[in-house]
Design an enzyme around this catalytic site. Structure first.
Site, PDB file in Angstrom:
ATOM      1  CB  CYS A 110       6.256   4.615  -0.316  1.00 44.80           C
ATOM      2  SG  CYS A 110       6.817   3.136  -1.156  1.00 44.80           S
ATOM      3  CE1 TYR A 137       8.703  -2.946  -0.514  1.00 48.39           C
ATOM      4  CE2 TYR A 137       7.182  -0.812  -0.628  1.00 48.39           C
ATOM      5  CZ  TYR A 137       7.070  -1.683  -0.852  1.00 48.39           C
ATOM      6  OH  TYR A 137       6.033  -2.834  -1.161  1.00 48.39           O
ATOM      7  CE  LYS A 141       6.416  -2.987  -4.367  1.00 49.01           C
ATOM      8  NZ  LYS A 141       5.889  -4.124  -5.253  1.00 49.01           N
TER       9      LYS A 141
END
Ligand code: GDP
Length: 310
Positions: A110, A137, A141
């Protein structure tokens, strides 16, 4: 990485963590710290520091940080982002301080922009905006990837990042709300078959395309990469096989032997239209997956059924 190197798997209770510990044991790595000492709370700097001081890990497989499927990402973006930022900052900074020889950070696909060329190559990172359903998120990351690169640039630390395709397998989350698509569909269709429901709901249009990787293949690839890759650029880990969500749903129906009808719920989000990785660099180094998607789905279903009947 030698057979007696001091190795830790940060995130020992994740699906990936459990499998890599099993593989390392099977391959006779004799100094896996997780088997001697319980993992500390990785969001707590003091606890992680004490752990590093006592164990002085040489090789770190960094698989920690809370994650979830599309619904969890929409409902708990702050929780997921902050948990990841804390573990990234604690584990990576302490790996530097305690002079670990190598750290492998497991990111997520993602991190790629929502609209980008397919298959996706690490050069495309940060060339466009993120998919809004998981941007918090994904930003955390990306921070992990960038921090590994920064430590390589500033100090020459051997900290690398791996970008995996969508991981699944035994030990996955099968709850309807938090799970990723494979866990969710296996559990929904299993229930529908038990209850003799004629319809099962699949989120979105069924058109998004995904590349899936079995957790054993992913863990095997991480051990291979720990030994053979040290560049600043992250490395993709995929299989080269792609399915639409509709194809996946039909495959799972076949495995479960559920004869109902699929109803696509267009009110639910599709997420990224396509997420296919360019894993050529890894294949050129000599790694390839050993499980087909079909047999991996079967294994996962068998595991799910065995846990259900316990
Ligand atoms: P993503 O790869 O980050 O989008 O993660 P997911 O595994 O959560 O979703 C992948 C795709 O599967 C998306 O297009 C979802 O809309 C679709 N999907 C279909 N049914 C479900 C379901 O029951 N749960 C989840 N999580 N996704 C589903």
């Amino acid at each position: 990485m030698k057979k007696d190197s001091r190795i830790i798997v940060a995130g020992e209770n994740t699906m990936e963590g459990k499998v890599i510990i099993r593989l390392l044991k099977e391959r006779n790595y004799s100094n896996i710290i997780n088997l001697q000492q319980p993992e500390p709370k990785l969001t707590d700097y003091g606890m992680v520091e004490k752990y590093f001081k006592e164990t002085r890990p040489q090789y770190i497989f960094f698989f920690a940080g809370k994650s979830g499927g599309i619904k969890a990402n929409q409902e708990m973006p702050a929780t997921l982002m902050l948990d990841n930022l804390k573990v990234i900052s604690n584990v990576i900074s302490l790996a530097h301080e305690y002079k670990s020889k190598k750290l492998l950070y497991l990111a997520s696909s993602c991190v790629y922009p929502k609209h980008t060329e397919q298959p996706m190559h690490p050069d495309m990172l940060m060339t466009g905006s993120l998919e809004p359903t998981n941007s918090a998120y994904a930003t955390a990351k990306l921070t992990g990837i960038e921090l590994c690169r920064a430590y390589q640039s500033e100090y020459g630390d051997n900290f690398i990042s791996v970008i995996p395709a969508n991981i699944f397998g035994p030990g996955d989350d099968f709850s309807p709300d938090k799970s990723h698509v494979i866990g969710a569909l296996l559990s929904k269709m299993y229930k529908a078959k038990e209850r003799k429901d004629s319809i099962v709901e699949v989120w979105g249009s069924g058109r998004p395309k995904r590349e899936f990787i079995y957790v054993d293949d992913l863990s095997d690839a991480c051990i291979f990469i720990m030994k053979h890759y040290q560049k600043k650029s992250p490395i993709n880990v995929g299989t080269g096989t792609t399915l639409s969500i509709k194809e996946l749903a039909h495959s799972i129906m076949g495995i479960i032997d559920y004869n109902g009808t699929i109803k696509f719920d267009n009110k639910k989000p599709d997420g990224m239209p396509e997420k296919i990785l360019d894993s050529d660099r890894l294949f050129e180094l000599g790694w390839s997956p050993s499980t087909t998607i079909h047999s991996a789905l079967e294994e996962t279903y068998h595991w799910f059924k065995s846990v259900k009947s316990e």
